[in-house]
Motif scaffolding. Structure first.
Motif, mmCIF file in Angstrom:
data_model
loop_
_atom_site.group_PDB
_atom_site.id
_atom_site.type_symbol
_atom_site.label_atom_id
_atom_site.label_comp_id
_atom_site.label_asym_id
_atom_site.label_seq_id
_atom_site.Cartn_x
_atom_site.Cartn_y
_atom_site.Cartn_z
ATOM 1 N N ILE A 126 0.146 9.449 -1.270
ATOM 2 C CA ILE A 126 -0.496 9.504 -0.310
ATOM 3 C C ILE A 126 0.527 9.214 0.889
ATOM 4 C CG2 ILE A 126 -2.767 9.023 -1.090
ATOM 5 C CD1 ILE A 126 -2.405 5.986 -0.164
ATOM 6 N N ASP A 127 0.210 9.183 2.241
ATOM 7 C CA ASP A 127 0.902 8.787 3.345
ATOM 8 C C ASP A 127 1.039 7.102 3.485
ATOM 9 O OD1 ASP A 127 2.012 8.179 5.752
ATOM 10 O OD2 ASP A 127 0.704 9.185 7.030
ATOM 11 N N PRO A 128 2.442 6.745 3.424
ATOM 12 C CA PRO A 128 2.496 5.069 3.566
ATOM 13 C C PRO A 128 1.619 4.356 4.237
ATOM 14 C CG PRO A 128 4.487 6.284 3.398
ATOM 15 C CD PRO A 128 3.553 7.384 3.628
ATOM 16 N N CYS A 129 1.147 4.881 5.422
ATOM 17 C CA CYS A 129 0.357 4.117 6.263
ATOM 18 C C CYS A 129 -1.105 3.941 6.059
ATOM 19 C CB CYS A 129 0.415 4.636 7.784
ATOM 20 S SG CYS A 129 -0.411 6.402 8.064
ATOM 21 N N LEU A 130 -1.530 4.619 4.811
ATOM 22 C CA LEU A 130 -2.766 4.574 4.345
ATOM 23 C C LEU A 130 -2.951 3.627 3.312
ATOM 24 C CD1 LEU A 130 -3.635 8.478 4.036
ATOM 25 C CD2 LEU A 130 -4.243 6.520 5.920
ATOM 26 N N VAL A 131 -1.792 2.825 2.705
ATOM 27 C CA VAL A 131 -1.868 1.956 1.549
ATOM 28 C C VAL A 131 -2.688 0.712 2.284
ATOM 29 C CG1 VAL A 131 -0.504 0.348 0.304
ATOM 30 C CG2 VAL A 131 0.140 2.705 0.624
ATOM 31 N N LEU A 132 -3.709 0.257 1.915
ATOM 32 C CA LEU A 132 -4.315 -0.915 2.482
ATOM 33 C C LEU A 132 -3.975 -2.127 1.799
ATOM 34 C CD1 LEU A 132 -8.259 0.618 2.236
ATOM 35 C CD2 LEU A 132 -6.906 0.407 4.124
ATOM 36 N N ASP A 133 -3.529 -3.082 2.728
ATOM 37 C CA ASP A 133 -3.346 -4.476 2.724
ATOM 38 C C ASP A 133 -3.723 -4.988 4.053
ATOM 39 O OD1 ASP A 133 -2.703 -6.578 1.357
ATOM 40 O OD2 ASP A 133 -0.572 -6.202 1.434
ATOM 41 N N ASN A 134 -3.624 -6.195 4.025
ATOM 42 C CA ASN A 134 -4.087 -7.160 5.030
ATOM 43 C C ASN A 134 -2.479 -7.692 5.881
ATOM 44 O OD1 ASN A 134 -4.740 -8.567 7.361
ATOM 45 N ND2 ASN A 134 -6.552 -9.763 5.855
ATOM 46 N N PRO A 135 -2.046 -7.195 6.702
ATOM 47 C CA PRO A 135 -0.790 -7.685 7.213
ATOM 48 C C PRO A 135 -0.952 -9.108 7.803
ATOM 49 C CG PRO A 135 -1.208 -5.374 7.855
ATOM 50 C CD PRO A 135 -2.349 -5.880 7.395
ATOM 51 N N PHE A 136 -2.196 -9.325 8.188
ATOM 52 C CA PHE A 136 -2.330 -10.793 8.934
ATOM 53 C C PHE A 136 -2.140 -11.699 7.923
ATOM 54 C CE2 PHE A 136 -5.089 -7.508 11.389
ATOM 55 C CZ PHE A 136 -4.700 -8.013 12.517
ATOM 56 N N ASN A 137 -2.453 -11.470 6.522
ATOM 57 C CA ASN A 137 -2.217 -12.566 5.404
ATOM 58 C C ASN A 137 -0.477 -12.759 5.123
ATOM 59 O OD1 ASN A 137 -4.854 -12.799 5.142
ATOM 60 N ND2 ASN A 137 -4.936 -11.358 3.114
ATOM 61 N N HIS A 138 0.092 -11.843 5.753
ATOM 62 C CA HIS A 138 1.729 -11.990 5.636
ATOM 63 C C HIS A 138 2.388 -12.487 6.894
ATOM 64 C CE1 HIS A 138 1.368 -10.154 1.569
ATOM 65 N NE2 HIS A 138 0.477 -8.916 2.262
ATOM 66 N N GLY A 139 1.636 -12.732 7.931
ATOM 67 C CA GLY A 139 1.868 -13.311 9.319
ATOM 68 C C GLY A 139 2.632 -12.372 10.110
#
Length: 164
Positions: free
Chosen positions: A88-101
Motif C-alpha cells: 500500500i501507499d506509505p502514507c496509509l500505514v496507521l500509527d499515532n505519530p503523536f506518541n512519538h513526539g
C-alpha cells in the motif's frame, strides 16, 4: 601559608566548566540526564549531568532536535517497510505519530473510510503525511482540526440563507 591554601581552594571552587557538546541522554532514577563533553577536557572526563545542573539550553535543544530527526528518519523507514509489505501507499500505514513526539505542521485533508473519519496530517521530520483517526486528532490538536473545518465551511452562504 594557610591563606595560600584557602585561596587555592577558592579558585578551584569558583572554576566554571563550559559545556562543549551534549553526547547522549538517559533517564536515571526518574530524572533526565545528559552526557556532557566539557570544553578543554578529554573524552575521559565526560560526565552525566542532571538537566537542572546545566546552563546550556541551546545545546540541549539542538541535541533533542537531532534525536527527533533521527527518530523521524527511523520511523519513515519503518513506515515504508510496512507499506511495502502490505503493498500500500506509505502514507496509509496507521500509527499515532503523536506518541512519538512529532509535531503537526498542517492538516492536508479529511476523508471517510469504513464509516470512520480519518485525517491526513503533515508532521515535521516525517517525509510522508500520516493518517490519523479523527478522535485522536481532536484529542491532540483540537484547534488545528477546528481551523481546518472552518476553512471548509462556507459561513457566508449560511449567514445569507438563514439569517435575515
Amino acid at each position: 601559608m594557610n591563606s595560600n591554601i584557602d585561596s587555592d581552594e577558592d579558585i578551584s571552587d569558583s572554576e566554571e566548566y563550559i559545556v562543549e557538546k551534549i553526547l547522549d541522554r538517559r533517564s536515571y532514577k526518574g530524572q533526565v540526564q545528559y552526557l556532557v563533553k566539557w570544553l578543554h577536557y578529554s573524552d575521559e572526563d565526560n560526565t552525566w549531568e542532571m538537566v537542572a545542573d546545566l546552563n546550556c539550553l541551546n545545546l540541549i535543544k539542538s541535541f533533542e532536535s537531532k534525536c527527533s530527526l533521527k527518530r523521524g528518519q527511523d520511523l519513515n523507514t519503518l513506515y515504508e517497510k510496512k507499506a511495502k509489505r502490505l503493498k500500500i501507499d506509505p502514507c496509509l500505514v496507521l500509527d499515532n505519530p503523536f506518541n512519538h513526539g512529532f509535531l503537526p505542521e498542517e492538516i492536508i485533508k479529511a476523508f471517510k473510510s469504513n464509516g470512520n473519519i480519518l485525517i491526513s496530517i503533515k508532521f515535521t521530520d516525517l517525509d510522508q503525511p500520516q493518517i490519523v483517526p479523527s478522535g485522536i486528532a481532536y484529542q491532540e490538536i483540537p484547534q488545528m482540526v477546528l481551523k481546518f473545518y472552518e476553512k471548509l465551511c462556507n459561513f457566508e452562504e449560511y449567514l445569507n440563507n438563514y439569517i435575515s
